[in-house]
Design a protein around this motif. Structure first.
Motif, PDB file in Angstrom:
ATOM      1  N   TYR A 231      18.315  34.486  36.819  1.00  0.00           N
ATOM      2  CA  TYR A 231      18.327  33.245  35.881  1.00  0.00           C
ATOM      3  C   TYR A 231      19.056  33.626  34.609  1.00  0.00           C
ATOM      4  N   THR A 232      18.651  34.980  34.221  1.00  0.00           N
ATOM      5  CA  THR A 232      19.419  35.634  33.051  1.00  0.00           C
ATOM      6  C   THR A 232      20.998  35.788  33.169  1.00  0.00           C
ATOM      7  N   MET A 233      21.298  36.156  34.403  1.00  0.00           N
ATOM      8  CA  MET A 233      22.670  36.046  34.839  1.00  0.00           C
ATOM      9  C   MET A 233      23.477  34.634  34.461  1.00  0.00           C
ATOM     10  N   MET A 234      22.795  33.627  34.929  1.00  0.00           N
ATOM     11  CA  MET A 234      22.965  32.414  35.027  1.00  0.00           C
ATOM     12  C   MET A 234      23.113  31.794  33.726  1.00  0.00           C
ATOM     13  N   LYS A 235      22.267  32.152  32.685  1.00  0.00           N
ATOM     14  CA  LYS A 235      22.452  31.864  31.324  1.00  0.00           C
ATOM     15  C   LYS A 235      23.539  32.478  30.705  1.00  0.00           C
ATOM     16  N   ASN A 236      23.849  33.878  30.826  1.00  0.00           N
ATOM     17  CA  ASN A 236      24.973  34.614  30.371  1.00  0.00           C
ATOM     18  C   ASN A 236      26.205  34.232  30.617  1.00  0.00           C
ATOM     19  N   LYS A 237      26.192  33.725  32.078  1.00  0.00           N
ATOM     20  CA  LYS A 237      27.584  33.155  32.354  1.00  0.00           C
ATOM     21  C   LYS A 237      27.719  31.783  32.079  1.00  0.00           C
ATOM     22  N   ASP A 238      26.684  30.916  31.518  1.00  0.00           N
ATOM     23  CA  ASP A 238      26.656  29.635  31.307  1.00  0.00           C
ATOM     24  C   ASP A 238      26.927  28.686  32.473  1.00  0.00           C
ATOM     25  N   VAL A 239      26.100  29.163  33.610  1.00  0.00           N
ATOM     26  CA  VAL A 239      26.154  28.361  34.778  1.00  0.00           C
ATOM     27  C   VAL A 239      24.664  27.636  35.149  1.00  0.00           C
TER      28      VAL A 239
ATOM     29  N   PHE B 292      12.136  32.685  46.920  1.00  0.00           N
ATOM     30  CA  PHE B 292      13.101  33.681  46.736  1.00  0.00           C
ATOM     31  C   PHE B 292      14.219  33.309  47.524  1.00  0.00           C
ATOM     32  N   PRO B 293      15.584  33.585  46.765  1.00  0.00           N
ATOM     33  CA  PRO B 293      16.887  33.275  47.696  1.00  0.00           C
ATOM     34  C   PRO B 293      16.904  33.864  48.920  1.00  0.00           C
ATOM     35  N   LYS B 294      17.609  33.144  49.939  1.00  0.00           N
ATOM     36  CA  LYS B 294      18.010  33.730  51.138  1.00  0.00           C
ATOM     37  C   LYS B 294      19.267  34.670  50.899  1.00  0.00           C
ATOM     38  N   LEU B 295      19.353  35.653  51.801  1.00  0.00           N
ATOM     39  CA  LEU B 295      20.407  36.616  51.834  1.00  0.00           C
ATOM     40  C   LEU B 295      21.793  36.022  51.829  1.00  0.00           C
ATOM     41  N   GLU B 296      22.003  35.053  52.392  1.00  0.00           N
ATOM     42  CA  GLU B 296      23.480  34.257  52.166  1.00  0.00           C
ATOM     43  C   GLU B 296      23.598  33.726  50.834  1.00  0.00           C
ATOM     44  N   HIS B 297      22.532  33.215  50.100  1.00  0.00           N
ATOM     45  CA  HIS B 297      22.435  32.572  48.758  1.00  0.00           C
ATOM     46  C   HIS B 297      22.845  33.616  47.845  1.00  0.00           C
ATOM     47  N   PHE B 298      22.375  35.239  48.058  1.00  0.00           N
ATOM     48  CA  PHE B 298      22.645  36.120  47.046  1.00  0.00           C
ATOM     49  C   PHE B 298      24.157  36.550  47.195  1.00  0.00           C
ATOM     50  N   TYR B 299      24.731  36.604  48.418  1.00  0.00           N
ATOM     51  CA  TYR B 299      26.095  36.901  48.650  1.00  0.00           C
ATOM     52  C   TYR B 299      27.043  35.744  47.857  1.00  0.00           C
ATOM     53  N   ALA B 300      26.725  34.445  47.891  1.00  0.00           N
ATOM     54  CA  ALA B 300      27.449  33.501  47.214  1.00  0.00           C
ATOM     55  C   ALA B 300      27.234  33.678  45.624  1.00  0.00           C
ATOM     56  N   LEU B 301      26.050  33.917  45.250  1.00  0.00           N
ATOM     57  CA  LEU B 301      25.760  34.155  43.866  1.00  0.00           C
ATOM     58  C   LEU B 301      26.383  35.169  43.218  1.00  0.00           C
ATOM     59  N   LYS B 302      26.555  36.135  43.894  1.00  0.00           N
ATOM     60  CA  LYS B 302      27.449  37.378  43.297  1.00  0.00           C
ATOM     61  C   LYS B 302      28.863  37.096  42.992  1.00  0.00           C
TER      62      LYS B 302
ATOM     63  N   LEU C  26      28.476  34.379  39.894  1.00  0.00           N
ATOM     64  CA  LEU C  26      28.042  34.968  38.527  1.00  0.00           C
ATOM     65  C   LEU C  26      28.894  36.156  38.105  1.00  0.00           C
ATOM     66  N   GLY C  27      29.804  36.615  39.094  1.00  0.00           N
ATOM     67  CA  GLY C  27      30.865  37.533  39.017  1.00  0.00           C
ATOM     68  C   GLY C  27      29.974  38.851  38.882  1.00  0.00           C
ATOM     69  N   THR C  28      29.168  39.071  39.848  1.00  0.00           N
ATOM     70  CA  THR C  28      28.387  40.754  39.503  1.00  0.00           C
ATOM     71  C   THR C  28      28.343  41.074  41.063  1.00  0.00           C
ATOM     72  N   THR C  29      27.265  42.230  41.002  1.00  0.00           N
ATOM     73  CA  THR C  29      27.077  42.717  42.513  1.00  0.00           C
ATOM     74  C   THR C  29      25.785  42.443  43.101  1.00  0.00           C
ATOM     75  N   LEU C  30      25.328  42.716  43.931  1.00  0.00           N
ATOM     76  CA  LEU C  30      24.178  42.549  44.663  1.00  0.00           C
ATOM     77  C   LEU C  30      23.172  43.769  44.030  1.00  0.00           C
ATOM     78  N   GLU C  31      23.720  44.887  43.595  1.00  0.00           N
ATOM     79  CA  GLU C  31      23.028  45.812  42.923  1.00  0.00           C
ATOM     80  C   GLU C  31      22.182  45.450  41.567  1.00  0.00           C
ATOM     81  N   GLN C  32      23.342  44.683  41.009  1.00  0.00           N
ATOM     82  CA  GLN C  32      22.810  43.964  39.406  1.00  0.00           C
ATOM     83  C   GLN C  32      22.031  43.122  39.571  1.00  0.00           C
ATOM     84  N   MET C  33      21.714  42.187  40.655  1.00  0.00           N
ATOM     85  CA  MET C  33      20.795  41.194  40.838  1.00  0.00           C
ATOM     86  C   MET C  33      19.417  41.505  41.230  1.00  0.00           C
ATOM     87  N   ILE C  34      19.676  42.326  42.113  1.00  0.00           N
ATOM     88  CA  ILE C  34      18.373  42.825  42.775  1.00  0.00           C
ATOM     89  C   ILE C  34      17.653  43.829  42.233  1.00  0.00           C
TER      90      ILE C  34
END
Length: 80
Positions: free
Chosen positions: A21-29, A54-64, A67-75
């Protein structure tokens, strides 16, 4: 003590959802944009934000990509 057959989680689900959610706000998404891009309901994405789901694994991949980020920065790992 864990019940027999219960798997140990190495991810802090609550902190991970807050991180997304923080990443979404920071990226204005917006929630609406994420739900549309992932083909989910707004309620599903709000469920992540509130920590009830909790998001499914495939959603994490799409979110990266969204949001222009990595899985390591999200999880967020659990602290022992």
């Amino acid at each position: 003590m864990k019940n027999k057959g219960e798997k140990k989680s190495y991810v802090d689900k609550e902190k991970t959802c807050k991180q997304i959610y923080t990443m979404m706000k920071n990226k204005d998404v917006s929630v609406q944009q994420v739900s549309r891009l992932l083909g989910l309901s707004h309620q599903a994405v709000y469920g992540w934000i509130k920590g009830g789901r909790f998001p499914k694994l495939e959603h994490f991949y799409a979110l990266k990509y969204i949001l222009g980020t990595t899985l390591e920065q999200m999880i967020v790992p659990k602290e022992d």
